[in-house]
Design an enzyme around this catalytic site. Structure first.
Site, PDB file in Angstrom:
ATOM      1  N   LEU A  12     -21.531  84.709 -32.572  1.00  0.00           N
ATOM      2  CA  LEU A  12     -20.854  85.975 -32.794  1.00  0.00           C
ATOM      3  C   LEU A  12     -20.156  85.820 -34.311  1.00  0.00           C
ATOM      4  CD1 LEU A  12     -18.643  85.700 -29.517  1.00  0.00           C
ATOM      5  CD2 LEU A  12     -20.661  87.380 -30.226  1.00  0.00           C
ATOM      6  N   ALA A  13     -20.819  86.791 -35.119  1.00  0.00           N
ATOM      7  CA  ALA A  13     -20.263  86.693 -36.680  1.00  0.00           C
ATOM      8  C   ALA A  13     -20.032  88.161 -37.181  1.00  0.00           C
ATOM      9  CB  ALA A  13     -21.539  86.031 -37.213  1.00  0.00           C
ATOM     10  N   ALA A  14     -19.668  89.095 -36.385  1.00  0.00           N
ATOM     11  CA  ALA A  14     -19.438  90.518 -36.820  1.00  0.00           C
ATOM     12  C   ALA A  14     -18.117  90.727 -37.339  1.00  0.00           C
ATOM     13  CB  ALA A  14     -19.981  91.414 -35.808  1.00  0.00           C
ATOM     14  N   ARG A  19      -7.449  87.816 -40.691  1.00  0.00           N
ATOM     15  CA  ARG A  19      -6.441  86.836 -40.993  1.00  0.00           C
ATOM     16  C   ARG A  19      -6.489  86.034 -42.172  1.00  0.00           C
ATOM     17  NH1 ARG A  19      -5.861  84.919 -34.981  1.00  0.00           N
ATOM     18  NH2 ARG A  19      -7.754  85.809 -34.958  1.00  0.00           N
ATOM     19  N   ASP A 114     -17.111  81.209 -36.086  1.00  0.00           N
ATOM     20  CA  ASP A 114     -15.833  80.677 -36.844  1.00  0.00           C
ATOM     21  C   ASP A 114     -15.551  79.267 -35.997  1.00  0.00           C
ATOM     22  OD1 ASP A 114     -14.824  81.666 -34.342  1.00  0.00           O
ATOM     23  OD2 ASP A 114     -13.385  82.750 -35.243  1.00  0.00           O
ATOM     24  N   GLU A 167      -6.201  86.637 -22.457  1.00  0.00           N
ATOM     25  CA  GLU A 167      -5.989  86.488 -24.048  1.00  0.00           C
ATOM     26  C   GLU A 167      -4.574  86.363 -24.251  1.00  0.00           C
ATOM     27  OE1 GLU A 167      -8.372  86.317 -26.250  1.00  0.00           O
ATOM     28  OE2 GLU A 167      -9.081  85.756 -24.811  1.00  0.00           O
ATOM     29  N   TYR A 382     -25.546  69.308 -77.103  1.00  0.00           N
ATOM     30  CA  TYR A 382     -26.155  70.270 -76.160  1.00  0.00           C
ATOM     31  C   TYR A 382     -27.558  70.180 -76.316  1.00  0.00           C
ATOM     32  CZ  TYR A 382     -27.680  74.704 -74.294  1.00  0.00           C
ATOM     33  OH  TYR A 382     -28.352  75.287 -73.471  1.00  0.00           O
ATOM     34  N   SER A 421     -26.722  62.557 -86.765  1.00  0.00           N
ATOM     35  CA  SER A 421     -25.594  63.218 -86.389  1.00  0.00           C
ATOM     36  C   SER A 421     -25.401  64.446 -86.685  1.00  0.00           C
ATOM     37  CB  SER A 421     -24.407  62.337 -86.532  1.00  0.00           C
ATOM     38  OG  SER A 421     -24.390  61.074 -86.005  1.00  0.00           O
ATOM     39  N   ALA A 439     -28.764  63.226 -91.279  1.00  0.00           N
ATOM     40  CA  ALA A 439     -27.759  63.619 -90.406  1.00  0.00           C
ATOM     41  C   ALA A 439     -27.157  65.135 -91.206  1.00  0.00           C
ATOM     42  CB  ALA A 439     -26.588  62.833 -90.581  1.00  0.00           C
TER      43      ALA A 439
HETATM   44  C1  UD1 Z   1     -11.708  84.176 -29.159  1.00  0.00           C
HETATM   45  C2  UD1 Z   1     -11.453  84.467 -27.454  1.00  0.00           C
HETATM   46  C3  UD1 Z   1     -10.325  83.765 -27.066  1.00  0.00           C
HETATM   47  C4  UD1 Z   1     -10.597  82.086 -27.378  1.00  0.00           C
HETATM   48  C5  UD1 Z   1     -11.074  81.953 -28.886  1.00  0.00           C
HETATM   49  C6  UD1 Z   1     -11.517  80.700 -29.450  1.00  0.00           C
HETATM   50  C7  UD1 Z   1     -12.227  86.637 -26.764  1.00  0.00           C
HETATM   51  C8  UD1 Z   1     -11.501  88.205 -26.154  1.00  0.00           C
HETATM   52  N1  UD1 Z   1     -11.231  85.833 -27.243  1.00  0.00           N
HETATM   53  O1  UD1 Z   1     -10.489  84.884 -29.476  1.00  0.00           O
HETATM   54  O2  UD1 Z   1     -10.126  83.515 -25.673  1.00  0.00           O
HETATM   55  O3  UD1 Z   1      -9.569  81.305 -27.256  1.00  0.00           O
HETATM   56  O4  UD1 Z   1     -11.932  83.030 -29.500  1.00  0.00           O
HETATM   57  O5  UD1 Z   1     -12.018  80.691 -30.746  1.00  0.00           O
HETATM   58  O6  UD1 Z   1     -13.337  86.579 -26.715  1.00  0.00           O
HETATM   59  N2  UD1 Z   1     -16.552  89.198 -33.125  1.00  0.00           N
HETATM   60  C9  UD1 Z   1     -17.507  89.823 -33.080  1.00  0.00           C
HETATM   61  N3  UD1 Z   1     -17.607  91.102 -32.617  1.00  0.00           N
HETATM   62  C10 UD1 Z   1     -16.392  91.753 -32.199  1.00  0.00           C
HETATM   63  C11 UD1 Z   1     -15.176  90.568 -32.284  1.00  0.00           C
HETATM   64  C12 UD1 Z   1     -15.349  89.261 -32.610  1.00  0.00           C
HETATM   65  O7  UD1 Z   1     -18.714  89.516 -33.517  1.00  0.00           O
HETATM   66  O8  UD1 Z   1     -16.160  92.722 -32.029  1.00  0.00           O
HETATM   67  C13 UD1 Z   1     -16.924  87.546 -33.441  1.00  0.00           C
HETATM   68  C14 UD1 Z   1     -15.951  87.160 -34.529  1.00  0.00           C
HETATM   69  O9  UD1 Z   1     -16.672  87.348 -35.743  1.00  0.00           O
HETATM   70  C15 UD1 Z   1     -15.637  85.687 -34.293  1.00  0.00           C
HETATM   71  C16 UD1 Z   1     -15.820  85.427 -32.812  1.00  0.00           C
HETATM   72  O10 UD1 Z   1     -16.560  86.584 -32.441  1.00  0.00           O
HETATM   73  O11 UD1 Z   1     -16.829  84.999 -34.994  1.00  0.00           O
HETATM   74  C17 UD1 Z   1     -14.417  85.375 -32.243  1.00  0.00           C
HETATM   75  O12 UD1 Z   1     -13.514  86.332 -32.333  1.00  0.00           O
HETATM   76  P1  UD1 Z   1     -12.077  86.420 -32.909  1.00  0.00           P
HETATM   77  O13 UD1 Z   1     -11.507  87.760 -33.182  1.00  0.00           O
HETATM   78  O14 UD1 Z   1     -11.847  85.335 -33.815  1.00  0.00           O
HETATM   79  O15 UD1 Z   1     -11.454  85.922 -31.590  1.00  0.00           O
HETATM   80  P2  UD1 Z   1     -10.274  85.043 -31.086  1.00  0.00           P
HETATM   81  O16 UD1 Z   1      -9.179  86.190 -31.231  1.00  0.00           O
HETATM   82  O17 UD1 Z   1     -10.148  83.808 -31.873  1.00  0.00           O
HETATM   83 CA    CA Z   2     -11.162  83.050 -33.694  1.00  0.00          CA
END
Ligand code: UD1
Ligand code: CA
Length: 472
Positions: A12-14, A19, A114, A167, A382, A421, A439
């Protein structure tokens, strides 16, 4: 252990990473010189997973380009799938449904872009235990003194089985008291996961954040099958997510300690281990000595018996055995043979290529230059776009004038040549083998082998001048 191919990873990286308050999206923030998402992909790779899907959204062109560049040529498939709108972690996985369904992988390991510090041992142990359990869903949990914003793991009070994740934003005060958290790492049976996500994402998001939570699949699985595996991890630091700059600092420190400790076990001395930074892809030989404030990043390789003094930055460079780097140097894409001495205060830029026994002293900058064995540039110099022959000596204050404002030109200095030099070498130019340059010369023409080149005004002496001018 699962067989290769029976398990795929989804990363998951979207998310933007609001923060972090950054112009750069979260997963591209570097930790010890390597972007967070790369740590996660590499972790899955080390755990023997070869099919990976990365869900990208914010800044997706950059993330996709990065991921493709880094993983080009590896024996793994890393595919990026777009989540147009960030509607939650469940929705993110749902967006990859076609890709996920097309691999025939029985299991899907879900990782967060993350959470960079999960070790290979942990991942392997978790995947093994989770697949043995036969359950549709397994997750990593951890007990934290300050569970903060993490999702809370709700267990059935009678049997202790995981029944749901709540959550922090949706939790009651009692639930917030729970100190077992969801690490965000899951192993799910792909077929169950896709079915459950369809149900989830076709419903309405009724939680506090109005998102489709992946965590809701826990309650769904628990209802269907009676239980979900909650695998408690002891090394809680491994599960730390990076949401703020403070988190990033903590995660970096954990990774740093682990790597430094590993290299000490392999025979590297660190004079102050807490002040040494070594990237995950760096390799070090035996009896390397690292002073405080040393940063080694990228694909740096250091031979044995190398000493690196205080305050050096070394990126993507190769250092042969026995090299000695004095304080405060900056090396980037440089290559050093054996027994090379550098610094203090030297700058080796991309393409600095130094042979065995070369000596580069203080305030010397070198770019795209080969210095053959035993040659020296000891002070204030240099060298750019140059080739320096064996045992040549470059005097203090020598400058290659390699740039005419439009193009770069080459300087050739022959074997055993002696450059006096304060010489300016206006390129393109050649100084032959064994030639000498007086030099203070500004050379614009070739100095043939074994000749002396002089290119400066002749000295005049005007006797009694000061008296005639009535100078004190
Ligand atoms: C999430 C979990 C939480 C857990 C925590 C651990 C959920 C709802 N919550 O919370 O229970 O304790 O991770 O680290 O899953 N992302 C997407 N698309 C989205 C939202 C998020 O790709 O629409 C990705 C973010 O880029 C990130 C990861 O998902 O890499 C986690 O998202 P983040 O918003 O950081 O979730 P947390 O609030 O940390
Ligand atoms: Ca997170």
């Amino acid at each position: 252990m699962l067989e290769r191919g029976s398990c795929q990873a989804l990363i998951l990286a979207a998310g933007k990473g609001t923060r972090l308050r950054s112009q750069t999206i979260k997963v591209l923030h570097p930790m010890l010189g390597k972007p967070l998402v790369d740590w996660v992909i590499e972790g899955a790779y080390q755990a023997n997973i070869r099919d990976m899907i990365v869900v990208v959204g914010h800044d997706r062109e950059r993330v996709t380009q990065h991921v493709e560049e880094v993983h080009q040529g590896k024996d793994a498939s890393v595919v990026c799938v777009t989540q147009e709108e960030q509607l939650g972690t469940g929705h993110a996985v749902w967006c990859a449904r076609e890709q996920l369904g097309s691999t025939n992988a029985e299991y899907t390991l879900i990782l967060s872009g993350d959470v960079p510090n999960l070790s290979t041992q942990t991942l392997e142990a978790f995947v093994a235990r989770a697949s043995e359990s036969g359950k549709s869903v397994a997750m990593i949990t951890a007990f934290l003194e300050e569970p903060a914003r993490y999702g809370r793991v709700v267990r059935d009070p009678q049997h202790g089985e995981v029944v749901a994740i709540v959550e922090a934003a949706d939790a009651t005060e009692d639930e917030l008291e729970i100190d077992e958290i969801n690490a965000g790492i899951y192993l799910m049976k792909t077929s169950f996961m896709l079915e459950a996500l369809e149900e989830l994402c076709q419903g309405e998001a009724t939680n506090a954040q109005g998102e489709f939570y992946l965590t809701d699949l826990i309650a769904m699985a628990s209802e269907r099958e009676g239980s979900v595996l909650g695998w408690v991890i002891d090394q809680v630091e491994e599960t730390q997510g990076v949401n703020t700059r403070q988190d990033l600092a903590l995660a970096t420190d954990y990774a740093r300690q682990r790597i430094v400790d590993h290299w000490m076990t392999q025979g590297v001395t660190c004079l102050a281990p807490s002040q040494v930074f070594i990237g995950p892809d760096v390799e070090l030989g035996q009896d390397v000595v690292l002073y405080p404030g040393v940063h080694l990043e990228g694909k740096t390789r250091i031979g044995s018996d190398v000493t690196i003094e205080q305050g050096n930055m070394v990126r993507n460079s190769v250092l042969g055995d026995g090299c000695y780097i004095k304080s405060s140097c900056y090396l980037d894409q440089a290559s050093l043979g054996q027994f090379v001495t550098i610094g203090p205060f030297a700058h080796l830029r991309p393409g600095a290529d130094l042979g065995d026994g070369v000596k580069v002293g203080n305030f010397v900058e070198i770019k795209k230059t080969r210095m053959d064995d035993g040659s020296k540039a000891s002070h204030l110099t240099y060298l750019g776009d140059a080739h320096v022959g064996k045992k040549a000596n470059i005097g203090a204050g020598t400058i290659t004038c390699n740039y005419d404002g439009v193009n770069k030109h080459k300087t050739e200095i022959g074997e055993g040549a002696f450059i006096g030099s304060n010489t300016a070498l206006v390129a393109p130019i050649k100084v032959g083998d064994g030639a000498f340059v007086a030099a203070g010369s500004t050379l614009t023409n070739e100095v043939p082998s074994r000749s002396l080149g002089v290119a400066r005004g002749r000295q005049r002496v005007i006797e009694g001048w000061a008296d005639r001018k009535n100078r004190p």
